[in-house]
Design an enzyme around this catalytic site. Structure first.
Site: not given
Ligand SMILES: *[C@@H]1O[C@H](CO)[C@@H](O)[C@H](O)[C@H]1NC(C)=O
Ligand SMILES: *[C@@H]1O[C@H](CO)[C@@H](O)[C@H](O)[C@H]1NC(C)=O
Ligand SMILES: *[C@@H]1O[C@H](CO)[C@@H](O)[C@H](O)[C@H]1NC(C)=O
Ligand SMILES: *[C@@H]1O[C@H](CO)[C@@H](O)[C@H](O)[C@H]1NC(C)=O
Ligand SMILES: *[C@@H]1O[C@H](CO)[C@@H](O)[C@H](O)[C@H]1NC(C)=O
Ligand SMILES: *[C@@H]1O[C@H](CO)[C@@H](O)[C@H](O)[C@H]1NC(C)=O
Length: 392
Positions: A139-141, A317, A330
């Protein structure tokens, strides 16, 4: 299969989050740059990969250097797998069944994986497994932003290791911790000149984060989807091999696309094994976008649009037109901090502060990368998220 893993996903989220109710968030951080203090775990070492060498040879120096860390990380994964299926059958299956996949991969990927296996001494099947993990555990930003002068900045947190063993004592993800020593910056060269630069994990040959200096910047985030997540991989294993592996597409685009537009078209139109988000920044005003992909096609492209006041795009995501999963928002904190920063003050430094704000920074965050296309600069930092901190 995708549906089952989604159920597993949600129930695991529920279990782990009981340690953290209410979700831990904080005010937007400021003045975090230069990186220091408890959220900064260390610098990232640079390596060169010489694209003029045979694919089976080009990773040799890097892997030789990182061999101990890579073997230790794979051992942890095997221990987790053996805890899950105690007979050792799972690991045996990986070692026996996955090597053949290497034969099915297009040039140069099969040979590169063979080279990684040879240099590390790891069984080929385990190297293959590590390279397909991305499908399940990230999972990322990612953010691309434009300043008032038209400079484009691209930043990302790479959050990896979801559900790979939660350490109750340390309140950390076991595999995420093991991945931190594997983070490397790589300068990919041809004719002794930089073609592109990337932050990656030693042993991982697809690209999740990269810059083609003066031309474009690119990151990829996982897109969870009920219809398609793992089906493409399963189809590939079973012999129906049409789409492209996502991180191989980003690698190929970084290596061979010559402009923002060419990159955008390839990322939007190449058939994929699984859904994904591509976050692409160009080298001139207005060139920044999120490409939301299904396996077959581009569902949506959201671009920077100064006339509409959209001076940045930010992707975690979830599809930007939908609300994020309520346990994993997020996006709102990230956008709140970007809005507070304002376009006037956006720089790589202020972007680092946004990416240092919990829960944009969380227990899975292994590295933060900052890229400035106009200078060709890529810098990355290994991260820590001291307690209290969200598990993702
Ligand atoms: C947990 O914390 C202890 C003490 O800080 C450390 O020695 C150990 O390596 C940590 N375990 C993991 C899996 O990070
Ligand atoms: C390659 O480039 C580096 C620095 O850019 C230089 O120091 C080195 O001599 C070059 N090597 C060759 C073989 O041209
Ligand atoms: C990039 O293009 C070259 C020349 O066509 C090709 O040999 C190479 O395999 C390509 N790289 C990737 C990663 O697809
Ligand atoms: C932007 O990229 C294009 C396509 O590669 C290139 O022709 C142009 O010179 C670049 N502009 C700048 C300012 O670097
Ligand atoms: C940030 O600003 C944009 C543009 O004004 C707005 O659409 C968005 O709702 C804001 N988001 C947050 C979380 O403040
Ligand atoms: C932008 O930066 C200037 C100079 O550092 C500072 O005085 C100002 O408060 C900042 N604005 C915002 C909204 O942070």
């Amino acid at each position: 299969m995708a549906r089952l893993s989604f159920v597993v996903f949600v129930s695991l989220i529920s279990v782990v989050s009981t340690q953290f109710i209410p979700p831990y968030t904080e005010d937007c951080r400021a003045d975090m740059y230069p990186p220091k203090g408890p959220t900064f775990k260390g610098r990232v070492t640079w390596y060169t990969v010489d694209l003029d060498l045979h694919p089976s040879k080009r990773w040799m120096p890097l892997i030789t250097d990182k061999k101990a860390e890579l073997v230790s990380m794979m051992q942890t994964i095997k221990d987790l797998a053996n805890a899950f299926v105690p007979s050792g059958k799972l690991v045996e299956m990986v070692d026996k069944a996955l090597p053949f996949l290497v034969e099915t991969l297009p040039y140069p990927f099969g040979d590169e994986l063979r080279g990684v296996a040879a240099a590390s001494g790891l069984p080929l099947g385990e190297v293959v497994l590590f390279n397909i993990f991305y499908e399940v555990f990230t999972v990322c930003t990612s953010i691309v932003a434009e300043d008032p002068k038209g400079n484009l900045f691209h930043g990302r947190n790479l959050d990896f290791g979801l559900f790979m063993g939660w350490d109750m004592k340390n309140r950390s993800w076991i595999v995420a911790e093991q991945l931190k020593p594997l983070v490397v910056n790589v300068d990919f060269r041809r004719n002794n000149q930089t073609v592109f630069k990337s932050t990656t994990f030693a042993g991982y040959i697809g690209m999740l984060t990269g810059i083609k200096p003066n031309v474009f910047t690119l990151t990829m985030n996982e897109r969870f989807s009920l219809d398609g997540g793992y089906i493409g991989i399963l189809e590939w294993i079973l012999g129906q091999r049409k789409g492209m592996w996502m991180s191989f597409l980003t690698r190929s685009v970084l290596e061979n696309a010559t402009s923002y537009e060419v990159a955008k078209t390839r990322l939007a139109q190449t058939e994929l094994l699984a859904p994904a988000y591509f976050i692409l920044g160009g080298n001139q005003t207005g060139q920044g976008c999120i490409i939301t992909r299904s396996r077959l096609l581009s569902l949506d492209i959201l671009e920077i649009d100064l006339k509409l006041g959209r001076w940045y795009v930010l992707e975690t995501n979830y599809d930007h037109w939908k609300a994020p999963l309520f346990l994993d928002d997020r996006r709102t904190p990230g956008m709140t901090c970007m809005n507070k920063t304002t376009q006037t003050n956006i720089t790589l430094k202020t972007m680092y502060s946004v990416l240092s704000t919990k829960p944009v920074l969380n227990k899975l965050t292994t590295y933060t990368t900052l890229m400035d296309v106009s200078t060709g600069n890529l810098e990355s930092y290994i991260r820590d998220c001291p307690n209290p901190c969200m598990p993702w």
